[in-house]
Motif scaffolding. Structure first.
Motif, PDB file in Angstrom:
ATOM      1  N   LYS A 251      41.417  27.262  38.798  1.00  0.00           N
ATOM      2  CA  LYS A 251      40.694  26.608  39.840  1.00  0.00           C
ATOM      3  C   LYS A 251      41.492  27.128  41.244  1.00  0.00           C
ATOM      4  O   LYS A 251      40.608  27.273  42.199  1.00  0.00           O
ATOM      5  CB  LYS A 251      40.996  25.101  39.747  1.00  0.00           C
ATOM      6  N   LYS A 252      42.534  27.386  41.240  1.00  0.00           N
ATOM      7  CA  LYS A 252      42.901  27.877  42.698  1.00  0.00           C
ATOM      8  C   LYS A 252      42.478  29.391  43.050  1.00  0.00           C
ATOM      9  O   LYS A 252      42.603  29.705  44.186  1.00  0.00           O
ATOM     10  CB  LYS A 252      44.387  27.803  42.574  1.00  0.00           C
ATOM     11  N   THR A 253      42.514  30.365  42.047  1.00  0.00           N
ATOM     12  CA  THR A 253      41.980  31.573  42.191  1.00  0.00           C
ATOM     13  C   THR A 253      40.458  31.753  42.129  1.00  0.00           C
ATOM     14  O   THR A 253      40.044  32.707  42.864  1.00  0.00           O
ATOM     15  CB  THR A 253      42.623  32.495  41.245  1.00  0.00           C
ATOM     16  N   GLY A 254      39.847  30.567  41.723  1.00  0.00           N
ATOM     17  CA  GLY A 254      38.373  30.817  41.634  1.00  0.00           C
ATOM     18  C   GLY A 254      38.173  31.927  40.360  1.00  0.00           C
ATOM     19  O   GLY A 254      36.626  32.221  40.535  1.00  0.00           O
ATOM     20  N   LEU A 255      38.955  32.241  39.465  1.00  0.00           N
ATOM     21  CA  LEU A 255      38.490  33.107  38.416  1.00  0.00           C
ATOM     22  C   LEU A 255      38.179  32.155  37.211  1.00  0.00           C
ATOM     23  O   LEU A 255      38.721  31.132  36.796  1.00  0.00           O
ATOM     24  CB  LEU A 255      39.454  33.854  38.085  1.00  0.00           C
ATOM     25  N   GLU A 256      37.367  32.892  36.258  1.00  0.00           N
ATOM     26  CA  GLU A 256      37.068  32.312  34.713  1.00  0.00           C
ATOM     27  C   GLU A 256      38.284  32.200  33.943  1.00  0.00           C
ATOM     28  O   GLU A 256      39.382  33.300  34.314  1.00  0.00           O
ATOM     29  CB  GLU A 256      35.983  32.820  34.280  1.00  0.00           C
ATOM     30  N   ILE A 257      38.438  31.352  33.020  1.00  0.00           N
ATOM     31  CA  ILE A 257      39.676  31.461  32.106  1.00  0.00           C
ATOM     32  C   ILE A 257      40.042  32.937  31.497  1.00  0.00           C
ATOM     33  O   ILE A 257      40.784  33.605  31.472  1.00  0.00           O
ATOM     34  CB  ILE A 257      39.684  30.393  31.050  1.00  0.00           C
ATOM     35  N   ASN A 258      38.694  33.331  30.853  1.00  0.00           N
ATOM     36  CA  ASN A 258      38.791  34.509  30.421  1.00  0.00           C
ATOM     37  C   ASN A 258      39.089  35.791  31.225  1.00  0.00           C
ATOM     38  O   ASN A 258      40.080  36.616  30.892  1.00  0.00           O
ATOM     39  CB  ASN A 258      37.473  35.176  29.361  1.00  0.00           C
ATOM     40  N   GLU A 259      38.384  35.832  32.405  1.00  0.00           N
ATOM     41  CA  GLU A 259      38.874  36.834  33.365  1.00  0.00           C
ATOM     42  C   GLU A 259      40.219  36.710  33.830  1.00  0.00           C
ATOM     43  O   GLU A 259      40.791  37.701  34.100  1.00  0.00           O
ATOM     44  CB  GLU A 259      37.906  36.677  34.763  1.00  0.00           C
ATOM     45  N   LEU A 260      40.520  35.574  34.067  1.00  0.00           N
ATOM     46  CA  LEU A 260      41.935  35.325  34.517  1.00  0.00           C
ATOM     47  C   LEU A 260      43.137  35.730  33.573  1.00  0.00           C
ATOM     48  O   LEU A 260      44.057  36.560  33.982  1.00  0.00           O
ATOM     49  CB  LEU A 260      42.383  33.781  34.745  1.00  0.00           C
ATOM     50  N   GLN A 261      42.875  35.454  32.299  1.00  0.00           N
ATOM     51  CA  GLN A 261      43.729  36.160  31.275  1.00  0.00           C
ATOM     52  C   GLN A 261      43.879  37.564  31.054  1.00  0.00           C
ATOM     53  O   GLN A 261      44.944  38.259  30.979  1.00  0.00           O
ATOM     54  CB  GLN A 261      43.308  35.579  29.876  1.00  0.00           C
ATOM     55  N   GLY A 262      42.482  38.234  31.119  1.00  0.00           N
ATOM     56  CA  GLY A 262      42.306  39.690  31.347  1.00  0.00           C
ATOM     57  C   GLY A 262      43.148  40.109  32.547  1.00  0.00           C
ATOM     58  O   GLY A 262      43.681  41.191  32.408  1.00  0.00           O
ATOM     59  N   ALA A 263      43.063  39.610  33.679  1.00  0.00           N
ATOM     60  CA  ALA A 263      43.897  40.008  34.868  1.00  0.00           C
ATOM     61  C   ALA A 263      45.075  39.947  34.555  1.00  0.00           C
ATOM     62  O   ALA A 263      45.944  40.840  35.240  1.00  0.00           O
ATOM     63  CB  ALA A 263      43.035  39.151  36.123  1.00  0.00           C
ATOM     64  N   LEU A 264      45.726  38.740  34.383  1.00  0.00           N
ATOM     65  CA  LEU A 264      46.908  38.749  34.119  1.00  0.00           C
ATOM     66  C   LEU A 264      47.856  39.794  33.082  1.00  0.00           C
ATOM     67  O   LEU A 264      48.793  40.325  33.326  1.00  0.00           O
ATOM     68  CB  LEU A 264      47.365  37.231  33.529  1.00  0.00           C
TER      69      LEU A 264
END
Length: 490
Positions: A251-264
Protein backbone atom coordinates in the motif's frame (compact mmCIF):
# COMPACT_ATOMS: atom_id res chain seq x y z
CA UNK A 1 59.76 -3.24 71.61
CA UNK A 2 62.47 -5.80 72.16
CA UNK A 3 64.55 -7.08 69.27
CA UNK A 4 65.55 -10.72 68.96
CA UNK A 5 66.38 -13.59 66.63
CA UNK A 6 64.33 -16.72 66.15
CA UNK A 7 64.29 -19.71 63.79
CA UNK A 8 61.15 -20.44 61.76
CA UNK A 9 60.46 -23.25 59.28
CA UNK A 10 58.01 -22.54 56.46
CA UNK A 11 57.18 -23.85 53.00
CA UNK A 12 56.43 -21.79 49.94
CA UNK A 13 56.01 -22.47 46.25
CA UNK A 14 58.74 -20.97 44.08
CA UNK A 15 58.19 -20.54 40.36
CA UNK A 16 61.48 -21.81 39.02
CA UNK A 17 62.37 -21.21 35.35
CA UNK A 18 61.84 -24.91 34.68
CA UNK A 19 58.35 -24.82 36.19
CA UNK A 20 57.49 -21.70 34.22
CA UNK A 21 58.62 -23.41 31.04
CA UNK A 22 56.49 -26.49 31.79
CA UNK A 23 53.42 -24.33 32.41
CA UNK A 24 54.01 -22.38 29.22
CA UNK A 25 54.41 -25.55 27.14
CA UNK A 26 51.22 -26.92 28.65
CA UNK A 27 49.05 -24.19 27.14
CA UNK A 28 50.69 -24.11 23.70
CA UNK A 29 48.79 -25.46 20.72
CA UNK A 30 50.26 -28.03 18.35
CA UNK A 31 51.55 -25.42 15.90
CA UNK A 32 53.02 -23.24 18.64
CA UNK A 33 54.65 -26.25 20.29
CA UNK A 34 56.22 -27.29 17.00
CA UNK A 35 57.66 -23.80 16.58
CA UNK A 36 59.00 -23.87 20.14
CA UNK A 37 60.66 -27.26 19.55
CA UNK A 38 62.34 -26.00 16.37
CA UNK A 39 63.67 -22.94 18.19
CA UNK A 40 65.07 -25.11 20.98
CA UNK A 41 66.63 -27.41 18.39
CA UNK A 42 68.50 -24.49 16.81
CA UNK A 43 69.53 -22.85 20.07
CA UNK A 44 70.58 -25.90 22.12
CA UNK A 45 73.52 -27.92 20.70
CA UNK A 46 72.66 -30.90 22.93
CA UNK A 47 69.40 -31.48 21.01
CA UNK A 48 69.20 -33.20 17.67
CA UNK A 49 66.57 -34.69 15.36
CA UNK A 50 65.77 -38.32 16.00
CA UNK A 51 65.66 -39.73 12.48
CA UNK A 52 66.02 -43.38 13.47
CA UNK A 53 62.41 -43.81 14.63
CA UNK A 54 60.82 -46.62 12.60
CA UNK A 55 57.98 -45.59 10.38
CA UNK A 56 54.49 -46.61 11.45
CA UNK A 57 52.62 -49.03 9.17
CA UNK A 58 49.75 -46.63 8.51
CA UNK A 59 51.98 -43.70 7.66
CA UNK A 60 52.73 -42.85 4.07
CA UNK A 61 56.26 -43.48 2.98
CA UNK A 62 58.63 -40.58 2.52
CA UNK A 63 58.70 -39.57 -1.17
CA UNK A 64 62.44 -38.85 -0.91
CA UNK A 65 63.99 -42.31 -0.78
CA UNK A 66 67.59 -42.98 0.15
CA UNK A 67 70.37 -43.05 -2.40
CA UNK A 68 70.81 -46.82 -2.16
CA UNK A 69 67.13 -47.39 -2.82
CA UNK A 70 67.29 -45.15 -5.87
CA UNK A 71 70.27 -47.03 -7.28
CA UNK A 72 68.60 -50.40 -6.68
CA UNK A 73 65.43 -49.15 -8.33
CA UNK A 74 67.41 -47.88 -11.30
CA UNK A 75 69.09 -51.29 -11.69
CA UNK A 76 65.75 -53.09 -11.62
CA UNK A 77 64.28 -50.72 -14.17
CA UNK A 78 67.32 -51.05 -16.42
CA UNK A 79 66.84 -54.82 -16.49
CA UNK A 80 63.16 -54.50 -17.37
CA UNK A 81 63.52 -51.56 -19.75
CA UNK A 82 66.70 -51.27 -21.83
CA UNK A 83 66.07 -47.56 -22.41
CA UNK A 84 66.11 -46.93 -18.66
CA UNK A 85 69.83 -47.11 -17.91
CA UNK A 86 72.62 -44.95 -16.57
CA UNK A 87 75.15 -43.45 -18.93
CA UNK A 88 78.37 -44.37 -17.13
CA UNK A 89 80.68 -43.46 -20.00
CA UNK A 90 81.37 -39.78 -19.70
CA UNK A 91 84.00 -38.33 -22.01
CA UNK A 92 86.99 -36.71 -20.41
CA UNK A 93 86.94 -33.68 -22.68
CA UNK A 94 83.55 -32.05 -23.03
CA UNK A 95 83.13 -29.17 -25.52
CA UNK A 96 82.48 -25.78 -24.05
CA UNK A 97 79.19 -25.31 -25.88
CA UNK A 98 77.97 -28.81 -25.06
CA UNK A 99 74.78 -29.43 -23.13
CA UNK A 100 75.25 -31.45 -19.94
CA UNK A 101 71.92 -33.22 -20.45
CA UNK A 102 73.15 -34.56 -23.78
CA UNK A 103 76.27 -36.04 -22.18
CA UNK A 104 74.95 -37.29 -18.86
CA UNK A 105 71.21 -37.91 -18.62
CA UNK A 106 70.08 -39.64 -15.41
CA UNK A 107 66.79 -41.52 -15.57
CA UNK A 108 63.63 -39.73 -14.67
CA UNK A 109 61.41 -40.99 -11.91
CA UNK A 110 58.18 -42.79 -12.61
CA UNK A 111 56.14 -40.05 -11.02
CA UNK A 112 57.53 -37.36 -13.32
CA UNK A 113 57.26 -39.50 -16.47
CA UNK A 114 53.74 -40.71 -15.79
CA UNK A 115 52.41 -37.23 -15.13
CA UNK A 116 51.26 -37.87 -11.59
CA UNK A 117 48.84 -35.71 -9.67
CA UNK A 118 50.03 -32.30 -8.60
CA UNK A 119 50.01 -31.58 -4.88
CA UNK A 120 47.70 -28.59 -4.72
CA UNK A 121 48.87 -27.76 -1.21
CA UNK A 122 52.24 -26.77 -2.70
CA UNK A 123 50.74 -24.45 -5.29
CA UNK A 124 50.48 -20.85 -4.12
CA UNK A 125 48.11 -18.59 -5.96
CA UNK A 126 48.97 -14.90 -6.07
CA UNK A 127 45.73 -12.96 -5.87
CA UNK A 128 45.76 -9.30 -6.79
CA UNK A 129 44.32 -6.75 -4.45
CA UNK A 130 41.03 -4.99 -4.91
CA UNK A 131 42.75 -1.73 -5.87
CA UNK A 132 45.02 -3.64 -8.26
CA UNK A 133 41.98 -5.10 -10.02
CA UNK A 134 40.54 -1.62 -10.47
CA UNK A 135 43.86 -0.19 -11.69
CA UNK A 136 44.08 -2.98 -14.25
CA UNK A 137 40.68 -1.94 -15.62
CA UNK A 138 41.76 1.69 -15.55
CA UNK A 139 44.73 0.91 -17.80
CA UNK A 140 42.37 -0.72 -20.31
CA UNK A 141 39.96 2.23 -20.36
CA UNK A 142 40.66 5.24 -22.59
CA UNK A 143 41.11 8.24 -20.28
CA UNK A 144 42.82 11.55 -20.73
CA UNK A 145 45.78 12.29 -18.48
CA UNK A 146 43.66 14.67 -16.44
CA UNK A 147 40.81 12.18 -15.99
CA UNK A 148 43.24 9.34 -15.30
CA UNK A 149 44.77 11.30 -12.44
CA UNK A 150 41.30 11.87 -10.99
CA UNK A 151 40.40 8.20 -11.42
CA UNK A 152 43.60 7.11 -9.65
CA UNK A 153 42.71 9.34 -6.71
CA UNK A 154 39.26 7.72 -6.52
CA UNK A 155 40.77 4.23 -6.62
CA UNK A 156 43.16 5.08 -3.77
CA UNK A 157 40.28 6.33 -1.62
CA UNK A 158 37.93 3.36 -2.10
CA UNK A 159 37.32 1.16 0.94
CA UNK A 160 37.28 -2.62 1.17
CA UNK A 161 33.52 -2.75 0.53
CA UNK A 162 33.82 -0.79 -2.72
CA UNK A 163 32.38 2.51 -1.49
CA UNK A 164 33.64 6.08 -1.53
CA UNK A 165 32.89 7.63 1.83
CA UNK A 166 34.64 11.01 1.45
CA UNK A 167 33.58 13.97 -0.65
CA UNK A 168 34.85 14.02 -4.22
CA UNK A 169 36.41 17.45 -3.78
CA UNK A 170 38.29 16.30 -0.68
CA UNK A 171 39.64 13.24 -2.49
CA UNK A 172 41.06 15.36 -5.32
CA UNK A 173 42.21 18.26 -3.14
CA UNK A 174 45.86 17.37 -3.75
CA UNK A 175 45.48 17.87 -7.52
CA UNK A 176 46.45 21.48 -8.34
CA UNK A 177 46.97 23.34 -11.58
CA UNK A 178 48.73 26.64 -12.11
CA UNK A 179 46.00 28.14 -14.26
CA UNK A 180 42.79 29.00 -12.42
CA UNK A 181 40.70 28.00 -15.42
CA UNK A 182 42.20 24.51 -15.30
CA UNK A 183 41.05 23.80 -11.76
CA UNK A 184 38.82 20.78 -11.22
CA UNK A 185 35.06 21.23 -11.21
CA UNK A 186 32.37 19.16 -9.55
CA UNK A 187 30.79 18.16 -12.86
CA UNK A 188 34.13 16.85 -14.09
CA UNK A 189 34.60 14.75 -10.97
CA UNK A 190 31.11 13.29 -11.23
CA UNK A 191 31.65 12.43 -14.91
CA UNK A 192 34.81 10.49 -14.09
CA UNK A 193 33.03 8.77 -11.18
CA UNK A 194 30.18 7.63 -13.45
CA UNK A 195 32.69 6.02 -15.80
CA UNK A 196 34.38 4.25 -12.91
CA UNK A 197 31.01 2.96 -11.70
CA UNK A 198 30.90 0.76 -14.81
CA UNK A 199 33.93 -1.21 -13.59
CA UNK A 200 33.85 -4.73 -12.24
CA UNK A 201 32.49 -5.81 -9.81
CA UNK A 202 29.12 -4.14 -10.38
CA UNK A 203 28.29 -1.52 -7.80
CA UNK A 204 31.78 -0.19 -7.05
CA UNK A 205 32.49 3.52 -6.49
CA UNK A 206 29.05 4.06 -5.00
CA UNK A 207 28.53 6.68 -2.33
CA UNK A 208 25.59 4.97 -0.61
CA UNK A 209 23.80 1.63 -0.47
CA UNK A 210 20.98 2.98 -2.61
CA UNK A 211 23.39 4.14 -5.31
CA UNK A 212 25.25 0.80 -5.19
CA UNK A 213 22.05 -1.18 -5.75
CA UNK A 214 20.90 1.24 -8.45
CA UNK A 215 24.17 0.77 -10.36
CA UNK A 216 23.68 -2.99 -10.31
CA UNK A 217 20.07 -2.70 -11.45
CA UNK A 218 21.04 -0.39 -14.31
CA UNK A 219 23.48 -3.00 -15.59
CA UNK A 220 20.73 -5.60 -15.91
CA UNK A 221 18.90 -6.22 -19.15
CA UNK A 222 15.94 -3.88 -19.73
CA UNK A 223 13.78 -6.96 -20.30
CA UNK A 224 14.40 -8.18 -16.76
CA UNK A 225 11.10 -8.82 -15.00
CA UNK A 226 10.19 -6.49 -12.12
CA UNK A 227 13.21 -4.27 -12.92
CA UNK A 228 11.33 -0.97 -12.72
CA UNK A 229 9.59 -2.01 -9.50
CA UNK A 230 12.95 -2.91 -7.96
CA UNK A 231 14.36 0.52 -8.91
CA UNK A 232 11.28 2.10 -7.36
CA UNK A 233 11.91 0.27 -4.07
CA UNK A 234 15.61 1.08 -4.00
CA UNK A 235 15.09 4.77 -4.76
CA UNK A 236 12.44 5.60 -2.21
CA UNK A 237 11.73 2.67 0.10
CA UNK A 238 15.11 1.15 0.92
CA UNK A 239 14.51 1.38 4.68
CA UNK A 240 11.12 -0.35 4.35
CA UNK A 241 12.36 -3.41 2.45
CA UNK A 242 12.96 -5.30 5.70
CA UNK A 243 9.32 -4.88 6.71
CA UNK A 244 7.39 -8.08 7.36
CA UNK A 245 3.99 -6.56 6.64
CA UNK A 246 3.63 -7.12 2.91
CA UNK A 247 0.17 -5.56 2.71
CA UNK A 248 1.33 -2.36 4.36
CA UNK A 249 4.44 -2.17 2.20
CA UNK A 250 2.41 -2.77 -0.97
CA UNK A 251 0.00 0.00 0.00
CA UNK A 252 2.87 2.37 0.75
CA UNK A 253 4.70 1.70 -2.50
CA UNK A 254 1.60 1.35 -4.68
CA UNK A 255 2.66 -2.06 -6.01
CA UNK A 256 0.71 -5.28 -6.24
CA UNK A 257 1.58 -8.15 -3.91
CA UNK A 258 2.99 -10.36 -6.65
CA UNK A 259 4.90 -7.48 -8.19
CA UNK A 260 6.24 -6.49 -4.78
CA UNK A 261 7.48 -10.01 -4.05
CA UNK A 262 9.21 -10.24 -7.42
CA UNK A 263 10.90 -6.87 -6.93
CA UNK A 264 12.05 -7.81 -3.45
CA UNK A 265 13.48 -11.07 -4.72
CA UNK A 266 15.39 -9.15 -7.38
CA UNK A 267 16.77 -6.68 -4.84
CA UNK A 268 17.84 -9.45 -2.48
CA UNK A 269 19.92 -10.96 -5.27
CA UNK A 270 22.13 -7.85 -5.41
CA UNK A 271 25.42 -7.43 -3.55
CA UNK A 272 25.43 -4.46 -1.13
CA UNK A 273 29.22 -4.82 -0.60
CA UNK A 274 30.76 -5.55 -4.00
CA UNK A 275 34.35 -5.02 -2.88
CA UNK A 276 34.29 -7.96 -0.49
CA UNK A 277 34.08 -10.42 -3.40
CA UNK A 278 37.68 -9.55 -4.34
CA UNK A 279 39.12 -9.07 -0.88
CA UNK A 280 41.86 -11.58 -0.12
CA UNK A 281 41.32 -13.20 3.26
CA UNK A 282 43.96 -15.62 4.51
CA UNK A 283 42.35 -18.81 5.68
CA UNK A 284 43.75 -20.20 8.91
CA UNK A 285 43.56 -23.96 9.06
CA UNK A 286 43.00 -25.72 12.36
CA UNK A 287 45.36 -28.55 13.17
CA UNK A 288 43.74 -30.90 15.70
CA UNK A 289 45.83 -31.82 18.72
CA UNK A 290 44.17 -35.22 19.12
CA UNK A 291 41.96 -37.60 17.16
CA UNK A 292 39.15 -39.77 18.44
CA UNK A 293 37.77 -42.70 16.51
CA UNK A 294 35.68 -45.75 17.25
CA UNK A 295 37.59 -49.02 17.06
CA UNK A 296 35.78 -52.28 17.82
CA UNK A 297 32.94 -50.49 19.56
CA UNK A 298 35.19 -48.37 21.81
CA UNK A 299 36.30 -44.77 21.43
CA UNK A 300 40.06 -44.39 21.16
CA UNK A 301 42.08 -41.18 21.52
CA UNK A 302 45.34 -40.59 19.68
CA UNK A 303 47.56 -37.53 19.89
CA UNK A 304 48.49 -35.81 16.66
CA UNK A 305 52.27 -35.94 16.48
CA UNK A 306 52.62 -36.31 12.73
CA UNK A 307 54.09 -32.83 12.25
CA UNK A 308 56.12 -32.78 15.45
CA UNK A 309 59.91 -32.97 15.23
CA UNK A 310 61.29 -35.86 17.27
CA UNK A 311 64.11 -34.65 19.48
CA UNK A 312 66.72 -36.49 21.51
CA UNK A 313 69.98 -35.83 23.38
CA UNK A 314 73.07 -35.68 21.21
CA UNK A 315 75.26 -38.56 22.40
CA UNK A 316 78.44 -37.10 20.93
CA UNK A 317 78.22 -33.86 22.86
CA UNK A 318 76.91 -35.45 26.05
CA UNK A 319 79.87 -37.86 26.10
CA UNK A 320 82.27 -34.92 26.11
CA UNK A 321 81.05 -33.69 29.48
CA UNK A 322 83.53 -34.34 32.29
CA UNK A 323 82.10 -34.15 35.77
CA UNK A 324 85.37 -33.03 37.36
CA UNK A 325 86.14 -30.39 34.77
CA UNK A 326 85.08 -26.85 35.62
CA UNK A 327 86.08 -25.13 32.41
CA UNK A 328 83.74 -22.75 30.64
CA UNK A 329 83.21 -25.12 27.73
CA UNK A 330 82.34 -28.03 30.00
CA UNK A 331 80.00 -25.88 32.09
CA UNK A 332 78.31 -24.70 28.90
CA UNK A 333 77.65 -28.30 27.88
CA UNK A 334 76.39 -29.17 31.36
CA UNK A 335 73.90 -26.27 31.36
CA UNK A 336 72.59 -27.12 27.91
CA UNK A 337 72.33 -30.80 28.81
CA UNK A 338 70.22 -30.01 31.87
CA UNK A 339 68.06 -27.65 29.86
CA UNK A 340 67.58 -30.20 27.08
CA UNK A 341 66.61 -32.94 29.52
CA UNK A 342 64.10 -30.70 31.27
CA UNK A 343 62.65 -29.55 27.94
CA UNK A 344 62.10 -33.14 26.76
CA UNK A 345 60.63 -34.04 30.14
CA UNK A 346 58.26 -31.06 29.99
CA UNK A 347 57.07 -32.05 26.51
CA UNK A 348 56.45 -35.60 27.68
CA UNK A 349 54.53 -34.34 30.69
CA UNK A 350 52.51 -31.99 28.48
CA UNK A 351 51.53 -34.79 26.08
CA UNK A 352 50.65 -37.10 28.96
CA UNK A 353 48.41 -34.49 30.61
CA UNK A 354 46.73 -33.65 27.29
CA UNK A 355 46.12 -37.34 26.64
CA UNK A 356 44.56 -37.88 30.07
CA UNK A 357 42.29 -34.85 29.74
CA UNK A 358 41.18 -35.84 26.22
CA UNK A 359 40.44 -39.41 27.31
CA UNK A 360 38.39 -38.18 30.27
CA UNK A 361 36.40 -35.80 28.07
CA UNK A 362 35.69 -38.59 25.58
CA UNK A 363 34.65 -40.89 28.41
CA UNK A 364 32.17 -38.36 29.80
CA UNK A 365 30.85 -37.21 26.42
CA UNK A 366 30.17 -40.53 24.73
CA UNK A 367 26.62 -39.43 24.00
CA UNK A 368 27.89 -36.47 21.99
CA UNK A 369 30.18 -38.69 19.93
CA UNK A 370 27.33 -41.11 19.19
CA UNK A 371 24.36 -38.77 18.73
CA UNK A 372 25.70 -35.24 18.30
CA UNK A 373 25.24 -32.00 20.30
CA UNK A 374 21.72 -33.00 21.36
CA UNK A 375 23.23 -35.61 23.71
CA UNK A 376 25.86 -33.28 25.20
CA UNK A 377 26.14 -33.64 28.98
CA UNK A 378 26.78 -30.69 31.31
CA UNK A 379 30.41 -30.58 32.37
CA UNK A 380 32.66 -28.04 34.07
CA UNK A 381 36.39 -27.86 34.72
CA UNK A 382 36.03 -29.16 38.27
CA UNK A 383 34.57 -32.43 36.96
CA UNK A 384 37.75 -33.21 35.02
CA UNK A 385 40.01 -31.81 37.75
CA UNK A 386 38.51 -34.01 40.47
CA UNK A 387 38.59 -37.08 38.27
CA UNK A 388 42.28 -36.63 37.36
CA UNK A 389 43.31 -35.11 40.72
CA UNK A 390 44.59 -31.97 39.05
CA UNK A 391 43.96 -28.27 39.66
CA UNK A 392 41.31 -26.47 37.64
CA UNK A 393 43.89 -24.01 36.34
CA UNK A 394 45.84 -26.93 34.86
CA UNK A 395 42.72 -28.19 33.08
CA UNK A 396 42.07 -24.68 31.81
CA UNK A 397 45.58 -24.44 30.37
CA UNK A 398 45.34 -27.85 28.74
CA UNK A 399 42.02 -27.07 27.04
CA UNK A 400 43.09 -23.64 25.76
CA UNK A 401 43.67 -23.54 21.98
CA UNK A 402 43.51 -27.34 21.78
CA UNK A 403 41.25 -29.05 19.24
CA UNK A 404 39.83 -32.55 19.09
CA UNK A 405 38.91 -34.19 15.78
CA UNK A 406 35.73 -36.26 16.19
CA UNK A 407 33.30 -37.89 13.74
CA UNK A 408 31.01 -34.92 14.46
CA UNK A 409 33.69 -32.43 13.41
CA UNK A 410 36.68 -30.59 14.87
CA UNK A 411 35.90 -28.87 18.18
CA UNK A 412 37.91 -26.98 20.72
CA UNK A 413 38.24 -28.81 24.01
CA UNK A 414 36.48 -25.95 25.78
CA UNK A 415 33.42 -26.65 23.60
CA UNK A 416 32.70 -29.75 25.68
CA UNK A 417 32.36 -27.67 28.86
CA UNK A 418 28.98 -26.03 29.31
CA UNK A 419 26.53 -24.97 32.00
CA UNK A 420 23.37 -26.87 32.80
CA UNK A 421 19.63 -26.27 33.12
CA UNK A 422 17.19 -28.20 35.24
CA UNK A 423 14.83 -30.83 33.92
CA UNK A 424 11.40 -31.93 35.09
CA UNK A 425 12.78 -35.19 36.46
CA UNK A 426 15.28 -33.40 38.70
CA UNK A 427 18.22 -34.00 36.37
CA UNK A 428 20.39 -31.64 34.40
CA UNK A 429 20.66 -30.81 30.70
CA UNK A 430 23.59 -29.15 29.00
CA UNK A 431 23.15 -25.68 27.55
CA UNK A 432 24.81 -26.94 24.36
CA UNK A 433 22.12 -29.61 24.06
CA UNK A 434 19.42 -26.99 24.62
CA UNK A 435 20.89 -24.85 21.83
CA UNK A 436 20.94 -27.86 19.52
CA UNK A 437 17.31 -28.65 20.32
CA UNK A 438 16.33 -25.01 19.68
CA UNK A 439 18.10 -25.09 16.34
CA UNK A 440 16.21 -28.23 15.34
CA UNK A 441 12.86 -26.78 16.41
CA UNK A 442 13.42 -23.53 14.53
CA UNK A 443 14.67 -25.41 11.48
CA UNK A 444 11.47 -27.47 11.35
CA UNK A 445 9.08 -24.52 11.77
CA UNK A 446 6.78 -23.22 9.08
CA UNK A 447 8.18 -20.10 7.38
CA UNK A 448 4.75 -18.49 7.39
CA UNK A 449 4.30 -19.05 11.14
CA UNK A 450 7.68 -18.92 12.90
CA UNK A 451 7.88 -20.02 16.52
CA UNK A 452 8.08 -17.28 19.11
CA UNK A 453 10.30 -17.47 22.19
CA UNK A 454 7.26 -18.23 24.37
CA UNK A 455 6.23 -21.08 22.09
CA UNK A 456 9.77 -22.46 22.12
CA UNK A 457 9.78 -22.30 25.92
CA UNK A 458 6.57 -24.34 26.12
CA UNK A 459 7.89 -26.88 23.61
CA UNK A 460 11.03 -27.33 25.69
CA UNK A 461 8.90 -27.81 28.80
CA UNK A 462 7.07 -30.59 27.00
CA UNK A 463 10.43 -32.32 26.59
CA UNK A 464 11.14 -31.91 30.31
CA UNK A 465 13.54 -28.96 30.00
CA UNK A 466 12.69 -26.06 32.29
CA UNK A 467 14.03 -22.76 30.97
CA UNK A 468 12.77 -19.19 31.10
CA UNK A 469 11.76 -17.25 28.02
CA UNK A 470 14.67 -14.83 28.38
CA UNK A 471 17.04 -17.83 28.53
CA UNK A 472 15.58 -19.10 25.25
CA UNK A 473 16.07 -15.64 23.75
CA UNK A 474 19.69 -15.60 24.94
CA UNK A 475 20.41 -19.02 23.45
CA UNK A 476 18.70 -18.04 20.19
CA UNK A 477 20.78 -14.88 19.87
CA UNK A 478 23.98 -16.82 20.61
CA UNK A 479 23.15 -19.06 17.64
CA UNK A 480 22.71 -16.01 15.40
CA UNK A 481 19.02 -16.74 14.81
CA UNK A 482 16.78 -13.65 14.45
CA UNK A 483 13.48 -13.24 16.25
CA UNK A 484 10.22 -14.71 15.01
CA UNK A 485 9.12 -11.43 13.45
CA UNK A 486 12.36 -11.18 11.48
CA UNK A 487 12.18 -14.84 10.39
CA UNK A 488 8.73 -14.44 8.97
CA UNK A 489 8.52 -14.83 5.21
CA UNK A 490 6.03 -13.19 2.90
Amino acid sequence: MRQGLQLKISQQLTMTPQLQQAIRLLQLSTLDLRQEMIEQLYSNPLLEMDEDIPESPGQDADPTTSESNQVAEAERNSEQNPEYEWNDEIPKDVPVDANWDDVYSPPTTAASSSGGEVNLEQVFQVTESFQGHLEWQLNLTPFSDRDREIASAFIDSIDSSGFIAAELSDITAHIHYDDIEDQLHEDELVAVLHRLQQFDPPGVFARSISECLTIQLNQLSPETQYLQSAKHLVDGFLQDIASVDSARLAKKTGLEINELQGALQLVRGLNPRPGESLSSNDVEYIVPDAYVEKIKGRWRVKLNDSNMPRLRINDSYSSLIKRSDSSDQNQFLKDNLAEARWFLRSIESRNETLMRVAMTIVELQRGFLDHGPVAMKPMVLSDIASKLELHESTISRVTTSKYLATPQGIFELKYFFSSHVSTAGGGECSSTAVCAILKELIGAEQPEKPLSDSKLTSMLEQQGIQVARRTVAKYRESLGIPSSSQRKRF
